[in-house]
Motif scaffolding. Structure first.
Motif, PDB file in Angstrom:
ATOM      1  N   HIS A   1       0.884  -1.173   0.000  1.00 27.61           N
ATOM      2  CA  HIS A   1       0.000   0.000   0.000  1.00 27.61           C
ATOM      3  C   HIS A   1       0.923   1.224   0.000  1.00 27.61           C
ATOM      4  O   HIS A   1       1.256   1.753   1.066  1.00 27.61           O
ATOM      5  CB  HIS A   1      -0.891   0.003   1.235  1.00 27.61           C
ATOM      6  CG  HIS A   1      -1.838  -1.154   1.314  1.00 27.61           C
ATOM      7  ND1 HIS A   1      -3.147  -1.083   0.894  1.00 27.61           N
ATOM      8  CD2 HIS A   1      -1.662  -2.424   1.769  1.00 27.61           C
ATOM      9  CE1 HIS A   1      -3.739  -2.255   1.082  1.00 27.61           C
ATOM     10  NE2 HIS A   1      -2.858  -3.082   1.620  1.00 27.61           N
TER      11      HIS A   1
ATOM     12  N   GLN B   1       0.497   4.279   2.222  1.00 23.56           N
ATOM     13  CA  GLN B   1       0.755   4.163   3.648  1.00 23.56           C
ATOM     14  C   GLN B   1       2.235   4.334   3.996  1.00 23.56           C
ATOM     15  O   GLN B   1       2.644   4.070   5.144  1.00 23.56           O
ATOM     16  CB  GLN B   1       0.247   2.810   4.154  1.00 23.56           C
ATOM     17  CG  GLN B   1      -1.252   2.628   4.008  1.00 23.56           C
ATOM     18  CD  GLN B   1      -1.736   1.258   4.434  1.00 23.56           C
ATOM     19  OE1 GLN B   1      -1.070   0.553   5.192  1.00 23.56           O
ATOM     20  NE2 GLN B   1      -2.904   0.849   3.939  1.00 23.56           N
TER      21      GLN B   1
ATOM     22  N   THR C   1      -4.720   4.519   8.586  1.00 21.50           N
ATOM     23  CA  THR C   1      -4.786   4.354   7.136  1.00 21.50           C
ATOM     24  C   THR C   1      -5.757   5.329   6.491  1.00 21.50           C
ATOM     25  O   THR C   1      -5.388   6.063   5.561  1.00 21.50           O
ATOM     26  CB  THR C   1      -5.206   2.911   6.787  1.00 21.50           C
ATOM     27  OG1 THR C   1      -4.245   2.017   7.351  1.00 21.50           O
ATOM     28  CG2 THR C   1      -5.267   2.714   5.291  1.00 21.50           C
TER      29      THR C   1
ATOM     30  N   GLU D   1      -4.924   8.234   3.786  1.00 17.91           N
ATOM     31  CA  GLU D   1      -5.348   8.062   2.394  1.00 17.91           C
ATOM     32  C   GLU D   1      -6.228   9.219   1.918  1.00 17.91           C
ATOM     33  O   GLU D   1      -6.276   9.503   0.711  1.00 17.91           O
ATOM     34  CB  GLU D   1      -6.055   6.726   2.218  1.00 17.91           C
ATOM     35  CG  GLU D   1      -5.101   5.540   2.331  1.00 17.91           C
ATOM     36  CD  GLU D   1      -5.706   4.218   1.891  1.00 17.91           C
ATOM     37  OE1 GLU D   1      -6.893   4.216   1.471  1.00 17.91           O
ATOM     38  OE2 GLU D   1      -5.006   3.196   1.964  1.00 17.91           O
TER      39      GLU D   1
ATOM     40  N   THR E   1       0.975  -2.703  -6.034  1.00 16.30           N
ATOM     41  CA  THR E   1       0.516  -1.806  -4.986  1.00 16.30           C
ATOM     42  C   THR E   1      -0.949  -1.419  -5.116  1.00 16.30           C
ATOM     43  O   THR E   1      -1.485  -1.262  -6.208  1.00 16.30           O
ATOM     44  CB  THR E   1       1.380  -0.529  -4.941  1.00 16.30           C
ATOM     45  OG1 THR E   1       0.961   0.292  -3.828  1.00 16.30           O
ATOM     46  CG2 THR E   1       1.289   0.267  -6.227  1.00 16.30           C
ATOM     47  N   TYR E   2      -1.583  -1.284  -3.972  1.00 14.01           N
ATOM     48  CA  TYR E   2      -2.878  -0.639  -3.865  1.00 14.01           C
ATOM     49  C   TYR E   2      -2.640   0.862  -3.888  1.00 14.01           C
ATOM     50  O   TYR E   2      -1.642   1.358  -3.340  1.00 14.01           O
ATOM     51  CB  TYR E   2      -3.553  -1.000  -2.550  1.00 14.01           C
ATOM     52  CG  TYR E   2      -3.992  -2.445  -2.427  1.00 14.01           C
ATOM     53  CD1 TYR E   2      -5.332  -2.769  -2.260  1.00 14.01           C
ATOM     54  CD2 TYR E   2      -3.061  -3.480  -2.450  1.00 14.01           C
ATOM     55  CE1 TYR E   2      -5.745  -4.086  -2.131  1.00 14.01           C
ATOM     56  CE2 TYR E   2      -3.459  -4.806  -2.326  1.00 14.01           C
ATOM     57  CZ  TYR E   2      -4.798  -5.105  -2.170  1.00 14.01           C
ATOM     58  OH  TYR E   2      -5.193  -6.413  -2.051  1.00 14.01           O
TER      59      TYR E   2
ATOM     60  N   THR F   1      -5.250   4.630  -3.637  1.00 15.14           N
ATOM     61  CA  THR F   1      -6.422   5.016  -2.855  1.00 15.14           C
ATOM     62  C   THR F   1      -7.600   5.090  -3.816  1.00 15.14           C
ATOM     63  O   THR F   1      -7.481   4.732  -4.984  1.00 15.14           O
ATOM     64  CB  THR F   1      -6.212   6.373  -2.151  1.00 15.14           C
ATOM     65  OG1 THR F   1      -6.173   7.412  -3.155  1.00 15.14           O
ATOM     66  CG2 THR F   1      -4.913   6.391  -1.358  1.00 15.14           C
TER      67      THR F   1
ATOM     68  N   THR G   1      -7.962   1.715  -5.426  1.00 15.01           N
ATOM     69  CA  THR G   1      -8.637   0.959  -4.386  1.00 15.01           C
ATOM     70  C   THR G   1     -10.103   1.400  -4.318  1.00 15.01           C
ATOM     71  O   THR G   1     -10.390   2.590  -4.231  1.00 15.01           O
ATOM     72  CB  THR G   1      -7.948   1.179  -3.035  1.00 15.01           C
ATOM     73  OG1 THR G   1      -6.614   0.669  -3.125  1.00 15.01           O
ATOM     74  CG2 THR G   1      -8.672   0.461  -1.918  1.00 15.01           C
TER      75      THR G   1
ATOM     76  N   THR H   1      -8.902  -3.548  -8.164  1.00 13.21           N
ATOM     77  CA  THR H   1      -8.548  -3.523  -6.745  1.00 13.21           C
ATOM     78  C   THR H   1      -9.706  -3.171  -5.821  1.00 13.21           C
ATOM     79  O   THR H   1      -9.836  -2.020  -5.369  1.00 13.21           O
ATOM     80  CB  THR H   1      -7.369  -2.534  -6.530  1.00 13.21           C
ATOM     81  OG1 THR H   1      -6.301  -2.828  -7.434  1.00 13.21           O
ATOM     82  CG2 THR H   1      -6.846  -2.597  -5.105  1.00 13.21           C
TER      83      THR H   1
ATOM     84  N   ARG I   1     -10.754  -3.169  -2.119  1.00 17.24           N
ATOM     85  CA  ARG I   1      -9.901  -3.267  -0.932  1.00 17.24           C
ATOM     86  C   ARG I   1     -10.118  -4.604  -0.224  1.00 17.24           C
ATOM     87  O   ARG I   1      -9.192  -5.367  -0.069  1.00 17.24           O
ATOM     88  CB  ARG I   1     -10.167  -2.111   0.036  1.00 17.24           C
ATOM     89  CG  ARG I   1      -9.222  -2.160   1.227  1.00 17.24           C
ATOM     90  CD  ARG I   1      -9.389  -1.050   2.215  1.00 17.24           C
ATOM     91  NE  ARG I   1      -8.067  -0.613   2.649  1.00 17.24           N
ATOM     92  CZ  ARG I   1      -7.522   0.546   2.344  1.00 17.24           C
ATOM     93  NH1 ARG I   1      -8.182   1.419   1.615  1.00 17.24           N
ATOM     94  NH2 ARG I   1      -6.305   0.854   2.748  1.00 17.24           N
TER      95      ARG I   1
ATOM     96  N   ASP J   1       3.847  -5.586   2.604  1.00 20.97           N
ATOM     97  CA  ASP J   1       2.574  -4.993   3.005  1.00 20.97           C
ATOM     98  C   ASP J   1       2.775  -3.621   3.639  1.00 20.97           C
ATOM     99  O   ASP J   1       2.103  -3.265   4.610  1.00 20.97           O
ATOM    100  CB  ASP J   1       1.798  -5.912   3.952  1.00 20.97           C
ATOM    101  CG  ASP J   1       0.341  -5.479   4.140  1.00 20.97           C
ATOM    102  OD1 ASP J   1      -0.180  -4.786   3.255  1.00 20.97           O
ATOM    103  OD2 ASP J   1      -0.255  -5.830   5.167  1.00 20.97           O
TER     104      ASP J   1
END
Length: 425
Positions: free
Chosen positions: A75, A78, A97, A101, A131-132, A134, A159, A198, A200, A316
């Motif tokens: 992520h 983050q 988080t 975000e 990667t995720y 937002t 996400t 994606t 979440r 992560d």
């Protein structure tokens, strides 16, 4: 002009979870020939030097040349909150988080963090990440723009969340579909960039949103899909309350067209027998996130699944407590020990390279050193600190020399990182 990298070279001819340490090939005085972003040849240093006298020489001495590390679940938004004081998953999302975000609606802030994340990742030997982002399209544009400028192979997606999140972080089933489709059309397949559908995770998506994303995946089956599965026991209980009609957590995705080859499920710790069987049958990928699983108290992943499924390894970030895939390998070793599973160093380095590449269905392009592969490489100093050096001095095999760096190494062990055939540091 071609570049010739000299050093110890480690590659794989098979899966060490199936074939054992014989799956690895170690050239103690080896070389890797690179040109135009590709590996042209690998083999004994003397032979390649003689065959390519005009090549630029990069002599790494006794350092170990491996495929670049592949972080299969990140992520990047983050980055700034990594190593925040630990809480359980739901509290952690709400406390750290989601507030962070929210800031990614600002394109300039998203671009700043994207650059910072990629700089930190490459400093730790990571050459590819999945990667995720937002919910904000700006966050997707930021990471793809930064990666494209560096020539990196990156997987990323917007996400999607339409419930159980703050107002500023919710979209709808329709906007999730529309914005994901637009971003996919803009970025997927451009240079070394891949879009990933994606959601979440089920608690933050209604069945309607999951269904919309399943429909989108049906339209673009060559994309990957990433989400979370069975990370914590209380999360699973929450999913059961939210989806009373579902047989289990996996079924919340399966019922909406989100289970097949190309599905990446992060964590997957507390699986039922049915879920295990369906994941194998569907050919899905799992991504082990050991530092995150221990940091927020999720549980211990069963590495025995690597014999039946594609399993990758991931930091992560920022639920995980490090940007380092070396640190992540060490954590994977320790987690496996707690389950009575002793992982060989060959299996650990495989997970961070070819294993993660297989999870991403990219093993024909990245994650190994072989002719024709993309030239993403990490060069490891196997004596980067006094503590590591005194351990490796006694080594009789490459595994005895490598294991102290896996267990105690950090960014000081990264002598160089090559991305797309060029040194980045």
């Amino acid at each position: 002009m071609a570049d010739l990298l000299l050093g110890q070279v480690l590659s794989f001819t098979a899966d060490p979870f199936v074939a054992g340490e014989s799956a690895a090939r170690h050239e103690s005085h080896g070389a890797v020939l690179v040109e135009a972003g590709r590996i042209l040849a690998t083999g004994p240093a003397d032979r390649l030097r003689a065959a390519h006298p005009q090549a630029r020489i990069h002599d790494y001495g006794r350092d170990l040349i491996t495929a670049g590390f592949i972080d299969a679940h990140v992520h990047y938004p983050q980055t700034a909150i990594i190593a925040s004081w630990g809480k359980r998953l739901i509290d952690w999302l709400n406390s750290y988080t989601f507030p962070e975000e929210m800031r990614f609606a600002d394109a300039a802030y998203a671009a700043e963090v994207a650059e910072r994340y990629l700089t930190l990742a490459t400093a730790h030997g990571t050459t590819t990440a999945c990667t995720y982002c937002t919910i904000h399209p700006e966050s997707v544009d930021a990471i793809f723009t930064a990666a494209q400028a560096r020539g990196m192979r990156i997987y990323a997606g917007k996400t999607c969340m339409d419930r159980n999140a703050p107002d500023g972080l919710r979209d709808t089933a329709q906007t999730a579909y529309d914005e994901s489709k637009r971003l996919l059309g803009k970025w997927h397949g451009v240079d070394r960039l891949s879009y990933v559908i994606t959601p979440r995770f089920s608690p933050t998506s209604t069945p309607e949103q999951l269904g919309a994303l399943g429909a989108l995946w049906g339209e673009y089956p060559d994309c990957l899909m990433q989400t979370h599965l069975s990370e914590q026991v209380d999360e699973i209980a929450w999913v059961k309350d939210l989806f009373p009609q579902s047989r289990d957590y996996l079924d919340t995705y399966e019922a909406q067209g989100l289970l097949r080859e190309g599905a990446l499920f992060g964590h997957a710790i507390h699986l039922t027998p049915r879920e295990r069987a369906r994941l194998v049958e569907a050919g899905a990928s799992l991504v082990h996130c050991p530092t995150s699983n221990t940091f927020i108290g999720s549980g211990l992943f069963d590495m025995g699944l690597a014999r039946a499924l594609r399993v990758g390894l991931a930091t992560d970030t920022g639920g995980g407590s490090s940007f380092s895939m070396l640190h992540t390998m060490a954590a994977a070793y320790e987690v496996a020990q707690l389950r009575g599973q002793a992982l060989h160093p060959a299996q650990l380095i495989w997970l961070a390279t070819q294993g993660s590449a297989r999870a991403l269905h990219a093993e024909d392009r990245i994650g190994n050193i072989a002719a024709g592969m993309e030239a993403d490489l990490t060069i490891l100093n196997l004596a980067s600190t006094a503590a590591i050096e005194q351990a490796t001095r006694r080594a009789g095999t490459i595994w005895e020399a490598l294991f102290p760096t896996i267990m105690m190494g950090d960014d000081r062990a990264i002598r160089a990182t090559w991305i797309n055939g060029k040194p980045s540091r």
